[in-house]
Design a protein around this motif. Structure first.
Motif, PDB file in Angstrom:
ATOM      1  N   CYS A 164       0.715  -1.376  -0.016  1.00  0.00           N
ATOM      2  CA  CYS A 164       0.213  -0.036   0.039  1.00  0.00           C
ATOM      3  C   CYS A 164       1.021   1.173   0.294  1.00  0.00           C
ATOM      4  O   CYS A 164       1.278   1.885   1.035  1.00  0.00           O
ATOM      5  CB  CYS A 164      -1.050  -0.037   1.220  1.00  0.00           C
ATOM      6  SG  CYS A 164      -1.922  -1.427   1.326  1.00  0.00           S
ATOM      7  N   GLY A 165       1.302   1.314  -1.335  1.00  0.00           N
ATOM      8  CA  GLY A 165       2.377   2.721  -1.278  1.00  0.00           C
ATOM      9  C   GLY A 165       3.915   2.045  -1.508  1.00  0.00           C
ATOM     10  O   GLY A 165       3.973   0.962  -0.500  1.00  0.00           O
ATOM     11  N   ILE A 166       4.533   2.152  -2.107  1.00  0.00           N
ATOM     12  CA  ILE A 166       6.003   1.347  -2.333  1.00  0.00           C
ATOM     13  C   ILE A 166       7.144   2.451  -2.459  1.00  0.00           C
ATOM     14  O   ILE A 166       6.775   3.290  -3.621  1.00  0.00           O
ATOM     15  CB  ILE A 166       5.643   0.481  -3.540  1.00  0.00           C
ATOM     16  CG1 ILE A 166       6.863  -0.435  -3.610  1.00  0.00           C
ATOM     17  CG2 ILE A 166       5.459   1.038  -4.559  1.00  0.00           C
ATOM     18  CD1 ILE A 166       6.691  -1.638  -4.644  1.00  0.00           C
ATOM     19  N   GLY A 167       8.319   2.227  -2.191  1.00  0.00           N
ATOM     20  CA  GLY A 167       9.306   3.026  -2.414  1.00  0.00           C
ATOM     21  C   GLY A 167       9.197   3.981  -1.328  1.00  0.00           C
ATOM     22  O   GLY A 167       9.896   5.185  -1.530  1.00  0.00           O
ATOM     23  N   ALA A 168       8.982   3.800  -0.022  1.00  0.00           N
ATOM     24  CA  ALA A 168       8.842   5.002   0.873  1.00  0.00           C
ATOM     25  C   ALA A 168      10.227   5.177   1.493  1.00  0.00           C
ATOM     26  O   ALA A 168      10.985   4.335   1.592  1.00  0.00           O
ATOM     27  CB  ALA A 168       8.083   4.318   2.361  1.00  0.00           C
ATOM     28  N   ILE A 169      10.389   6.503   2.011  1.00  0.00           N
ATOM     29  CA  ILE A 169      11.648   6.756   2.627  1.00  0.00           C
ATOM     30  C   ILE A 169      11.248   7.984   3.756  1.00  0.00           C
ATOM     31  O   ILE A 169      10.399   8.697   3.437  1.00  0.00           O
ATOM     32  CB  ILE A 169      12.504   7.654   1.553  1.00  0.00           C
ATOM     33  CG1 ILE A 169      13.009   6.820   0.495  1.00  0.00           C
ATOM     34  CG2 ILE A 169      13.721   8.472   1.957  1.00  0.00           C
ATOM     35  CD1 ILE A 169      13.637   7.506  -0.910  1.00  0.00           C
ATOM     36  N   VAL A 170      12.068   7.598   4.906  1.00  0.00           N
ATOM     37  CA  VAL A 170      11.998   8.582   5.930  1.00  0.00           C
ATOM     38  C   VAL A 170      13.380   9.023   6.277  1.00  0.00           C
ATOM     39  O   VAL A 170      14.356   7.921   6.458  1.00  0.00           O
ATOM     40  CB  VAL A 170      11.414   8.135   7.221  1.00  0.00           C
ATOM     41  CG1 VAL A 170      11.594   9.017   8.307  1.00  0.00           C
ATOM     42  CG2 VAL A 170      10.051   7.749   6.821  1.00  0.00           C
ATOM     43  N   ALA A 171      13.660  10.306   6.198  1.00  0.00           N
ATOM     44  CA  ALA A 171      15.068  10.785   6.568  1.00  0.00           C
ATOM     45  C   ALA A 171      15.151  11.697   7.550  1.00  0.00           C
ATOM     46  O   ALA A 171      13.828  12.513   7.607  1.00  0.00           O
ATOM     47  CB  ALA A 171      15.556  11.616   5.123  1.00  0.00           C
ATOM     48  N   ARG A 172      16.013  11.753   8.484  1.00  0.00           N
ATOM     49  CA  ARG A 172      16.056  12.672   9.694  1.00  0.00           C
ATOM     50  C   ARG A 172      17.551  13.265  10.010  1.00  0.00           C
ATOM     51  O   ARG A 172      18.416  12.637   9.566  1.00  0.00           O
ATOM     52  CB  ARG A 172      15.448  11.881  10.862  1.00  0.00           C
ATOM     53  CG  ARG A 172      15.474  12.501  12.048  1.00  0.00           C
ATOM     54  CD  ARG A 172      15.113  11.672  13.357  1.00  0.00           C
ATOM     55  NE  ARG A 172      15.326  12.394  14.585  1.00  0.00           N
ATOM     56  CZ  ARG A 172      14.778  13.430  15.139  1.00  0.00           C
ATOM     57  NH1 ARG A 172      13.811  13.862  14.341  1.00  0.00           N
ATOM     58  NH2 ARG A 172      15.022  13.887  16.198  1.00  0.00           N
TER      59      ARG A 172
END
Length: 597
Positions: free
Chosen positions: A566-574
């Motif tokens: 359900c959504g593909i290729g997610a990125i979280v950067a911090r």
């Protein structure tokens, strides 16, 4: 506490192999000088090359954006596509939205479609793809970012993309799999010669690991490099823009569209410019969440957060039946407002995000029963009043992969100074568009997202932006952006991003855990893509949602359907504002990778 050497072997084994809270397929990638995350390692490396050469996050995203158009052509993205971004400039403490969403051609009018007997703007698969061409916006967005905030020359920023196109890169499994979809090649045949000789040399998809070259696309990029050559940095960027939007590239685009029977013309490009604007925002869990405005679906996440703030989500438990139910019901209400109010028009977003209005909307969520159909939109001007709304959609279950299933791509970059960009590009899906051999790529068909209704905020008009599904988000702590959020996937974008925000802020997940956690998405909405499918009651869940949870959701009235993602290729950067340490998580459901310095 026992010294490490004295701990029982069984305890060490438990720590190393059975700590579920720590389980992830990849480590969090961390560094101190900068980070780039993108949909493919070579794209991330294109951006990292800018940081290694002394450039900043804006240089990195520009290089990565151009490179992605070469390396990820099967990720629903073309050089002639569009992008939206959030951009934080640390020196000025300023965060802005960058709109690289292309606009409708002047000849594309509601009347023009009505004369053809159409009540929706069609696109492929099929022979009507040319009717939804949109002005390319991504190139000017990259040039604008590089010109106003970057430090590198255009030649330097384009060098990785140009090398990938002309020297080639190894065919990879995800791209190979997408090219194997029969409708891709069929669409090329509808608009001959299409990309057949490029993507199916010898009549076959190139084998994984084989060198893959795109000479025509390289020639298009080379035109920009040649225009900038011999000029100073800013003059070179402006010369490249002129060649693309008012020179021979624009004429090639316009001629191709006219030959195919499309509305797009070279003069539509001449008047286009990407733009900066203020972000939309809402407070949640002691932070601020920033998004693009209502010309995107960005405020869906903000509205949902405002409703969910009235619930104790943490007490429900992550991905418990009640948690999934409540989040999904909030999204249904937000999407109802999206369909009625959002568009590239005057939208009273402050009313839609008003706490009192969102509390009222949250009160419509039944804790024990799912809404069986799309609810009516609310009326933020009059408490307790709903607006009559008709669901204008096709109840068609598309057998082809939907944009949510294959998705586009996402790029994030943070540098040592705290500059930060998150950008989602898209447009020109092979099986939905027309491939121009003289350009080496497809054209975007984003105009399909307009509605053919006079007076609707998302009604078609030449020079107007379609209400795009493209979004990206930032989390702000104590006035400083610290985290970027992005999850490609059509109408699942805002839904996946919402879960990334909740994973981060409510459940204290690190970036890698946040992107790897199973996701879900309601389909009780009017799909943004042609034929505007409507699947009331359907709740898609990832494979990691256990059968017991699915059964409980079914008992609440959801029609549960398992899909790959359900959504593909997610990125979280911090970026930690105290230490300067940067980190990122990249979705293993795609060849998404992060590199740190």
């Amino acid at each position: 506490m026992l010294p490490a050497m004295s701990r029982p072997a069984g305890r060490i084994h438990e720590i190393e192999h059975h700590a579920a809270d720590w389980a992830a397929t990849r480590p969090v990638v961390s560094g101190t000088q900068g980070i780039v995350a993108a949909g493919h390692p070579l794209v991330a490396m294109a951006g990292m090359r800018m940081l290694l050469a002394g450039g900043n996050a804006f240089d990195a995203v520009t290089a990565a954006g151009f490179a992605a158009a070469v390396v990820e052509p099967t990720a629903s993205y073309t050089l002639m596509g569009e992008c939206v971004a959030l951009v934080h400039e640390a020196r000025r403490g300023r965060t802005q939205v960058l709109s690289g969403q292309g606009t409708a051609p002047a000849l594309a009018t509601i009347e023009a479609f009505r004369k053809r007997g159409l009540d929706r703007i069609p696109t492929g698969p099929g022979a009507d793809a040319h009717l939804s061409f949109t002005v390319p916006g991504a190139v000017d967005a990259y040039l604008t970012l590089l010109e106003t905030l970057g430090t590198r020359t255009l030649g330097a920023a384009l060098a990785p993309a140009l090398a990938y196109a002309t020297r080639g890169f190894p065919m990879y499994e995800y791209m190979h799999r997408m090219l194997a979809i029969p409708e891709t090649r069929t669409q090329f045949e509808i608009y001959p010669p299409g990309g057949d000789t490029i993507f199916y040399p010898g009549g076959h998809v190139p084998a994984v690991g084989n060198l893959f070259v795109q000479k025509a696309l390289g020639n298009t990029l080379k035109r920009l490099v040649d225009a900038a050559r011999g000029r100073d940095r800013l003059a070179g960027i402006r010369a490249a823009r002129k060649r693309f939007y008012a020179g021979d590239v624009a004429r090639t685009i316009g001629a191709f569209s006219e030959r195919m029977g499309g509305f797009l013309r070279a003069k539509d490009l001449a008047g286009y410019r990407a733009s900066f604007e203020a972000p939309a925002r809402i407070a949640f869990a002691g932070r601020e969440i920033l998004a693009q405005g209502a010309w995107t679906q960005g405020p869906v996440l903000l509205q949902a957060l405002g409703m969910l703030a009235t619930f104790d989500l943490r007490a429900m438990g992550h991905n418990s039946p009640r948690y999934i139910h409540v989040v999904s019901e909030a999204l249904k209400l937000a999407f109802a407002d999206r369909e009625r109010y959002y568009g590239d028009s005057k939208v009273d977003l402050s009313a839609l995000l008003a706490p009192a209005y969102l509390r009222e909307r949250a009160g419509l969520i039944d804790a024990v029963r799912a809404m069986p159909a799309a609810p009516p939109p609310g009326d933020p001007r009059r408490a307790g009043r709903a607006v009559d709304g008709v669901v204008r959609a096709s109840r068609v279950a598309d057998a082809l992969p939907s944009p949510a299933a294959d998705g586009t791509t996402h790029i994030a970059a943070i540098d040592r100074d705290g500059n930060m960009v998150c950008l989602t590009p898209s447009g020109g899906v092979f099986r939905k568009s027309a491939f121009a051999p003289e350009l080496g790529c497809t054209l975007s068909t984003r105009s399909e997202m307009f509605v053919l209704e006079d007076g609707h905020p998302n009604g078609l008009r030449g020079g107007k932006r379609p209400r795009t599904t493209l979004v990206s988000y930032m989390i702000v702590e104590d006035g400083v952006p610290t985290t970027t959020i992005g999850c490609p996937g059509g109408d699942d974008q805002a839904q996946g991003d919402l879960q990334l925000v909740l994973n981060t802020l409510v459940f204290d997940m690190n970036p890698q855990h946040a992107v790897e956690a199973s996701r879900f998405s309601t389909q009780t909405l009017v799909n943004s893509f042609y034929p505007r499918a409507y699947k009331p009651g359907q709740l898609n869940v990832g494979r990691g949602i256990p059968p017991s949870t699915r059964e409980a959701l079914g008992a609440l009235g959801h029609t549960v359907t398992e899909i790959g993602a359900c959504g593909i290729g997610a990125i979280v950067a911090r970026r930690d504002p105290e230490t300067g340490v940067v980190s990122a998580g990249a979705d293993p459901r795609r060849p998404t990778y992060a590199l740190a310095l």
